[in-house]
Every structure is written in structure tokens, then in C-alpha cells.
Design a protein around this motif. Structure first.
Motif, short mmCIF file in Angstrom:
data_model
loop_
_atom_site.label_atom_id
_atom_site.label_comp_id
_atom_site.label_asym_id
_atom_site.label_seq_id
_atom_site.Cartn_x
_atom_site.Cartn_y
_atom_site.Cartn_z
N HIS A 3 23.24 -27.01 -11.08
CA HIS A 3 23.26 -28.04 -10.05
C HIS A 3 23.64 -29.41 -10.61
O HIS A 3 23.53 -30.42 -9.90
CB HIS A 3 21.89 -28.13 -9.37
N HIS B 287 18.25 -26.84 -14.60
CA HIS B 287 19.03 -27.10 -13.39
C HIS B 287 20.52 -27.21 -13.68
O HIS B 287 21.25 -27.88 -12.96
CB HIS B 287 18.54 -28.40 -12.73
N ILE C 195 22.59 -29.19 -3.00
CA ILE C 195 21.29 -29.38 -2.36
C ILE C 195 21.20 -30.76 -1.70
O ILE C 195 20.87 -30.87 -0.52
CB ILE C 195 20.15 -29.16 -3.36
N ASN D 47 14.74 -23.26 -9.67
CA ASN D 47 14.72 -24.66 -9.25
C ASN D 47 13.33 -25.19 -8.98
O ASN D 47 13.15 -26.39 -8.76
CB ASN D 47 15.58 -24.84 -7.98
N MET E 56 21.12 -32.95 -7.12
CA MET E 56 21.43 -31.54 -7.35
C MET E 56 22.64 -31.12 -6.52
O MET E 56 22.64 -31.24 -5.29
CB MET E 56 20.20 -30.68 -7.00
N ARG E 57 23.63 -30.61 -7.22
CA ARG E 57 24.84 -30.10 -6.55
C ARG E 57 24.45 -28.98 -5.57
O ARG E 57 23.68 -28.07 -5.91
CB ARG E 57 25.81 -29.55 -7.59
#
Length: 394
Positions: A262, A259, A226, A60, A223-224
Motif C-alpha cells: 500500500h 504495509h 484505501i 493491514n 495507503m494505496r
């Protein structure tokens, strides 16, 4: 007892020798422990789901690629090292592997100098403040010598990763003061993903850039796991505005990129952004939801009743944007998937929307907050070019 998680920089330093050769941004974390400890101390190492811990994972991290922009279709070979992606904007490659030979800059600089319509140059491919001071001085000086280049845009994540490298670097700040003037500004796009990154030190770093005459804006990647929480995102928008940083846009994570784990479904991303905007002030509401697609920037205007209402700012297209209606299932995440899933009635809906507009009507059955479409007789939906938002395009 401190966590012995191998992702903890303190543990990494005990077991990993510094990498040789020219460092990437995150290699610097290993070389200067006090800077690694800054971000490490923000992380709850005993919580495997801590958002900042997830952001610190190698998959990330931007690794200095905060300035990387996906290559645009049909725009890769404008000249070596330079993309004339939009009418008034150009991207100049500053990736370290490209700058190993300063001669690589010459075709791009010559192209920009010979095209007076280019008034905005984005340094792309690497964190602008990850360059040496000498490299950045040469780049800014060469661009400022081109009279029609009004805006130079830099990108960075250092204000939240290593803020001292900004606010204690007087030589860098003096360079910015020299080249960012009221008539010809330098813009800096920062990458702030979570409100916990906006510490007192981070805000000192941002303020030092502002005091140097730089205009600071922010780009946040959705972002999933986060920042996919409306309260978290609303707090981030508020804190950015309070720090004098304009929330530029919220960007969807590419499900086919680094990413991918996410990536959020488009329906959820739109709902999240609207929920967050309802919690923030008017200045925070101006943020836009978008995708950095290979064909250009896709702005998400609305997602309602299984359809996505979009504007496509296609690279190399002189028009400001094309209005699109696409089918949008609950799990679809990316522009290409919307094309693949498009049903026959979606094309009919777009055609019907154009017919309604031709008749002087409004395609929206219910009022849409903060959105107004200005229409001129005779225009079809794909020719609509005026939305009450800031221009977008790179």
C-alpha cells in the motif's frame, strides 16, 4: 445471501477456535462476537476492493500494535525498555511480552525520574487500551508520581475498532479523569484511516475520552487503494475536525514494512495531501506529511520539480530539525531511496539554497501555501529551525 469470504469474521468464528494464551487486540474480535460484528457490519463483503475490508485483512491490521514506534538508530539501548529519543520526550515499552514481568518497567521509570528534562512520555509497543485496567492504572500512577512528567501519551485504534470498549468502560474513563488534569494532560493518538470509520458509535467513543479530560489527536497512514483519494482524505480531515480531533499527521507507508503493498510514491503522496487540504477547512490544513524513519521523523515540506524539501528530526539530536533537499523521482517512496537516488546537482542545490539564504533571499521561486521559513543572518539551510507548524518529533 451473506458473503462466505473467509476474511468475514462471521465465517472465521464458525471455523476458528479462539487462540489460547494472552489475547492480542484482534483475538478479542473472535472472543466477543458482538464486537467483531461492529466493524464487520461496516464492510461491504461483496466488494473485494472495499477500503474497510482491506483494512480488516490480517496484513493491514495493527494487531494491538497501534502504539508501536520503529526503534531509532543509536537509541535502542538508552536503558532496557525505554528510549530517550528526543530532548524532552521518552518512549516506554508496554508490549505484552515486555510486561510479563513488572520488574521490566523499573529501569525505564527510574531513568525518566532521574532526567527532569523529560516532560513527555509515550507508551509505545502496544495499544494502550489493550492493556488490562490494572496494568494501565499502575503505569499511569507511576508516571504521575514523577513530578516533571507533564504529558503522558497513549495510542489506540479501539475507538474505531471496538468503540464500546471505551464509552461503556466507566472504570477506564474514571482512571483517565483522575490522571488527565488541566495542569498535566493525557494525550491519546487514535488511528483513523478512512472517513467511514467515523461512525456515530466511534464519535461517541471519542467524545467519552474528551469528556474524561483527554486531548485526542489522530494519526493516519496513507495507503494505496484505501485512502489515496483527495476527496476521501479531505472528508476524513473534515470529519476529524468536526469531532474535535486534531489531525496530527499523515504518515507514509514504509515500502519495506508490513504495509509495503500500500506504499505510495512520495510525489503522489504530497500531491494527494495538498489536494485534500484544499478541500478542507483551515483547521484541517494543519496536518503534516511525514515518515516514521529509523533515524527519526522526516517531515515532507514540499515536492517540486523532481526535488523533495524535507526536515529531519533526528532521534537524539538536540536541534529541532535539519533542512534537507533531495532528488525525488516519480516512483520513489522512502527516505532511504532519496539518499540512494541523490544526484550531484541535488547536493549543489542544497548548497545553493544555503547561499541564497545567507544573502537574505528566499529559496522558494513561487509562494508555498501555509509555509514560512524564518531566517537569521549567518544560518545555513540545515540550521533553519522555525516553521509555522506545530512542533514535531515523535
Amino acid at each position: 445471501m451473506p458473503s462466505q469470504d473467509p476474511m468475514n469474521p462471521a465465517v472465521m468464528r464458525a471455523s476458528t477456535a479462539p487462540a489460547g494464551g494472552q489475547p492480542r487486540i484482534d483475538d478479542v474480535l473472535l472472543r466477543f462476537p458482538e464486537e467483531a460484528d461492529y466493524y464487520s457490519n461496516l464492510i461491504d463483503w461483496n466488494d473485494p476492493d472495499d477500503p474497510l475490508r482491506l483494512l480488516h485483512e490480517p496484513a493491514n491490521r495493527l494487531d494491538g500494535r497501534a502504539g508501536a514506534i520503529p526503534p531509532h538508530d543509536d537509541m535502542r539501548d538508552t536503558v532496557p525498555g525505554c528510549q530517550h529519543a528526543y530532548g524532552s520526550s521518552a518512549l516506554l515499552n508496554i508490549a505484552p511480552e515486555w510486561l510479563t514481568d513488572s520488574a521490566n518497567l523499573e529501569p525505564g521509570l527510574a531513568y525518566i525520574a532521574s532526567h527532569p528534562e523529560i516532560n513527555h512520555v509515550l507508551l509505545s509497543g502496544f495499544d494502550s487500551f489493550g492493556l488490562s485496567l490494572q496494568q494501565l492504572t499502575i503505569l499511569l500512577g507511576r508516571l504521575r508520581a514523577i513530578s516533571h512528567v507533564q504529558i503522558i501519551r497513549l495510542t489506540t485504534e479501539l475507538p474505531v475498532r471496538q468503540p464500546r470498549r471505551i464509552y461503556e468502560n466507566e472504570a477506564l474513563l474514571e482512571l483517565l479523569r483522575a490522571y488527565s488534569t488541566p495542569e498535566r494532560r493525557i494525550y491519546v493518538t487514535v488511528h483513523i484511516t478512512h472517513p467511514r470509520e467515523l461512525t456515530a458509535e466511534a464519535k461517541t467513543s471519542l467524545e467519552s475520552l474528551q469528556q474524561a479530560g483527554v486531548i485526542v489527536v489522530n494519526r493516519t497512514l496513507l495507503m494505496r487503494g484505501i485512502n489515496d483519494d483527495a476527496v476521501v482524505m479531505g472528508e476524513l480531515l473534515d470529519k476529524l475536525v468536526w469531532a474535535g480531533v486534531a489531525p496530527y499527521y499523515l504518515t507514509m507507508a514504509d515500502p519495506n514494512g508490513v504495509h509495503e503493498t500500500h506504499a505510495l510514491p512520495l510525489v503522489r503522496a504530497y500531491e494527494l495531501v495538498e489536494e485534500a487540504k484544499a478541500l478542507t477547512s483551515g483547521l484541517g490544513k494543519r496536518v503534516r506529511l511525514s515518515m516514521n524513519h529509523a533515524s527519526g521523523i522526516v517531515e515532507v515540506l514540499a515536492v517540486e520539480d523532481g526535488r523533495a524539501y524535507l526536515k529531519l528530526y533526528r532521534a537524539g539530536d538536540a536541534r529541532q530539525g535539519r533542512f534537507l533537499v533531495r532528488d525525488c523521482g516519480p516512483e520513489l517512496t522512502w527516505f532511504d531511496e532519496l539518499h540512494e537516488a541523490e544526484a550531484a546537482d541535488a547536493a549543489a542545490a542544497e548548497s545553493a539554497a544555503g547561499a541564497v539564504l545567507d544573502a537574505g533571499g528566499d529559496i522558494w521561486t513561487e509562494p508555498v501555501p501555509d509555509l514560512r521559513i524564518e531566517w537569521k543572518p549567518g544560518e545555513r539551510s540545515e540550521e533553519i529551525v522555525s516553521i509555522n507548524m506545530m512542533p514535531i518529533g515523535d
